[in-house]
Design a protein around this motif. Structure first.
Motif, short mmCIF file in Angstrom:
data_model
loop_
_atom_site.label_atom_id
_atom_site.label_comp_id
_atom_site.label_asym_id
_atom_site.label_seq_id
_atom_site.Cartn_x
_atom_site.Cartn_y
_atom_site.Cartn_z
N ALA A 1 0.92 -1.19 0.00
CA ALA A 1 0.04 0.09 0.05
C ALA A 1 0.94 1.05 0.11
N LEU A 2 1.98 1.37 0.79
CA LEU A 2 2.69 2.54 0.70
C LEU A 2 3.46 2.72 -0.78
N HIS B 1 -6.24 5.72 -4.84
CA HIS B 1 -7.36 4.74 -4.52
C HIS B 1 -7.32 3.32 -3.89
N LYS B 2 -6.21 2.99 -4.62
CA LYS B 2 -5.66 1.55 -4.10
C LYS B 2 -4.85 1.60 -2.89
N ALA B 3 -4.11 2.48 -2.56
CA ALA B 3 -3.59 2.74 -1.28
C ALA B 3 -4.39 3.02 -0.13
N LEU B 4 -5.59 3.63 -0.42
CA LEU B 4 -6.78 3.87 0.53
C LEU B 4 -7.38 2.34 0.85
N LEU C 1 -6.21 -0.23 0.74
CA LEU C 1 -5.34 -1.23 1.58
C LEU C 1 -4.67 -0.53 2.78
N ILE C 2 -5.40 0.50 3.30
CA ILE C 2 -4.95 1.29 4.27
C ILE C 2 -4.58 0.58 5.70
N ARG D 1 -0.70 6.86 7.58
CA ARG D 1 -1.92 7.04 7.10
C ARG D 1 -2.44 8.57 7.07
N TYR D 2 -1.86 9.21 7.78
CA TYR D 2 -2.25 10.60 7.84
C TYR D 2 -1.87 11.36 6.45
N LEU D 3 -0.64 10.77 6.01
CA LEU D 3 -0.03 11.34 4.72
C LEU D 3 -0.88 10.86 3.60
N VAL D 4 -1.34 9.59 3.73
CA VAL D 4 -2.29 9.27 2.51
C VAL D 4 -3.57 10.24 2.57
N ARG D 5 -3.96 10.27 3.85
CA ARG D 5 -5.26 11.14 3.89
C ARG D 5 -5.04 12.38 3.54
N ALA D 6 -4.25 12.91 3.71
CA ALA D 6 -3.89 14.43 3.41
C ALA D 6 -3.64 14.33 1.95
#
Length: 534
Positions: A82-83, A105-108, A110-111, A119-124
């Motif tokens: 996911a990263l 969206h694939k990362a999300l 597999l969050i 996860r904060y960075l991905v959500r941001a």
């Protein structure tokens, strides 16, 4: 930080254990999560992690295309990494925000396989793509309260502040990042940009020198060049660039920077001579492409459009000879754009553009499609523009909405969309947007607004003297100002700006419509002034 690639690998089981410890340390995974198994939050594939790590290094060097390749390799080895998906989205977003959404969206999805902090960075990142910088910043500020020393978070808060015009807040965060990682090119470039934006050119020069000392030639020398020019220190700038060229003769872009400094000083013959050294018969194809690019920009600046056509023909032949179809069709479409810039010849431009149609679906790059959409604006094919811009991302859709509204005479809407993009738009496109807005305002009799937009074009020149687009619109801005001041009744300023334009274009092709009109206007203005003095 040591890459997994540098380990001397023991047997498989020991290797897995070592990787687990490495990942725990790298991503600050709480010990209690270890019972879940490292594979649940990152990857146990050593080779996938190696590509991921290399991609992270490339991001910090501002090499996003190469970083994208590394993340794609990581995902090919572990489709649940996911990263790697999130960082692939980050790399892609630097040139196309729409295409970045799929891997994000694939990362999300597999969050759960991403450590809590990241996860904060991905959500941001998701918030930025969907809602903009402010939504992203609120998530990052929440992360800052929990993880105040995270380098990526600090950079991203600086980045969001930078792109929303909060430059000194951005400087504060970029400085924190550089304490942790003095070699971060992303950070040095943004810090330089922040000082440039607040017109602190001495600080800009200081940062650019630091950047060069850390990384050597590349983007750093471009910014060093900008800093020397903005501070008027031409001789030290030339000396620095000449030394860099001796050390790195294969870095042909350095000669282009020397061309820029000569252009700043009005030494156009020297600028042209420097560019021609790269297109000598014995030079490799890469050098020639750089040289022809520099010549095209000099000729646009001086109104020598027939020579631009010749240069494009040489660039196109060279691209085909090296089997570079993507570049060949991009150069072809840029040649068409320049036919409009020079002669406003839409019919001839489309004849050139038609030569690319067979190849555009398979070889059309984002730059190609940008130029294709621009050509459609001038032809009034606005539906085609919208369809093309959708594939380029939200930012480019806003650029083309500005151009479309300007072409329709809807100046306030054109300016509104332009304002959305000006902080983030490269200099050459910024000049295009501002000039087209100013043209619209002139046509609608909005004299003061047209003056302000034209002067903004010239402000861009402060730090990007010669680039494809600005080289076209900087001289034209004086022509447009001459027309605006004439309509306002300020004959003196009308004469001053028209004379400046004609001085730049003193060797221009005689059949260029702007040149012909400027000469007629100047003769009329001087005749009126002489009558008034009798």
């Amino acid at each position: 930080m040591t890459s997994i690639a540098e380990f001397s690998f023991p047997p498989v089981e020991a290797c897995k254990n070592r990787l687990s410890n490495r990942i725990l340390a790298e991503f600050h995974i709480p010990v209690q999560l270890a019972s879940r198994g490292v594979a649940e939050v990152t990857t146990t594939n050593l080779e996938a992690y190696q590509h991921y790590f290399k991609g992270e290094e490339l991001i910090d060097k501002f090499e996003f295309g190469e970083a994208q390749d590394e993340f794609e390799k990581a995902i090919a080895l572990d489709s649940t990494f996911a990263l790697a998906y999130s960082r692939l989205a980050y790399a892609i977003a630097w040139w196309n925000t729409e295409l970045a959404k799929e891997p994000l969206h694939k990362a999300l999805a597999l969050i759960d396989r991403i450590p809590e902090k990241e996860r904060y960075l991905v959500r941001a990142q998701d918030a930025q793509l969907e809602e903009g910088f402010k939504a992203s910043l609120s998530i990052l500020k929440e992360m800052e309260r929990i993880y105040p020393d995270d380098k990526e978070m600090l950079f991203n808060i600086g980045d969001k502040n930078f792109h929303t015009g909060q430059y000194m807040q951005a400087v504060e965060y970029f400085q924190k990042v550089l304490v942790m990682d003095p070699t971060s090119e992303r950070t040095l470039m943004h810090l330089a940009g922040a000082y440039q934006s607040v017109e602190n050119y001495d600080k800009l020069l200081e940062v650019a020198k630091r950047w060069v000392s850390v990384t050597g030639p590349g983007q750093s020398h471009l910014w060093l060049n900008i800093a020397y020019a903005a501070t008027g220190r031409f001789e030290p700038g030339l000396k620095s660039l000449e030394q860099a060229r001796e050390l790195y003769p294969e870095k042909y872009a350095i000669t282009g920077l020397i061309v820029q400094l000569y252009t700043y000083q009005g030494k156009y013959d020297k600028a042209e001579a420097e560019a021609k050294t790269l297109v000598a018969e014995d030079q490799p194809a890469e050098a020639k492409q750089w040289g022809y690019g520099d010549l095209r920009e000099i000729y646009a600046y001086l109104g020598r459009y027939r020579e631009i056509m010749e240069v494009y023909d040489k660039k196109i032949r060279l691209a085909w000879a090296t089997n570079d179809t993507a570049r060949a069709i991009w150069y072809q479409i840029r040649k068409a754009n320049h036919m409009i810039y020079g002669w406003n010849d839409v019919d001839s431009a489309w004849k050139e553009a038609a030569k690319t149609v067979l190849f555009q679906e398979s070889h059309g790059s984002p730059d190609y499609w940008y130029s294709w959409a621009e050509l459609n604006v001038y032809s009034g094919k606005y539906f085609e523009v919208d369809e093309t811009a959708k594939g380029l991302g939200r930012a480019q859709q806003q650029v083309f909405q500005s151009l479309i509204h300007g072409a329709k005479g809807e100046c306030s809407k054109a300016k509104s969309f332009a304002d959305m993009r000006l902080r983030e738009t490269p200099g050459f496109r910024k000049a295009l947007l501002l000039y087209r807005v100013a043209e619209c305002q002139y046509e609608k009799g909005q004299w003061q607004e047209a003056i302000e937009a034209s002067l903004e074009v010239q402000d861009v020149y402060t730090y990007v003297p010669l680039s494809d687009g600005l080289a076209v619109f900087y001289p034209k801005s004086f022509y447009l100002l001459g027309k605006v001041y004439e309509e306002k009744g300020d004959k003196q300023k009308a004469i001053e700006n028209t004379e400046k334009f004609l001085d730049l274009w003193k060797d221009a092709d005689p059949d260029l419509p702007d040149l012909i009109d400027a000469k007629e206007r100047l003769a009329r203005l001087k005749g009126m002034t002489q009558k008034n003095n009798l």
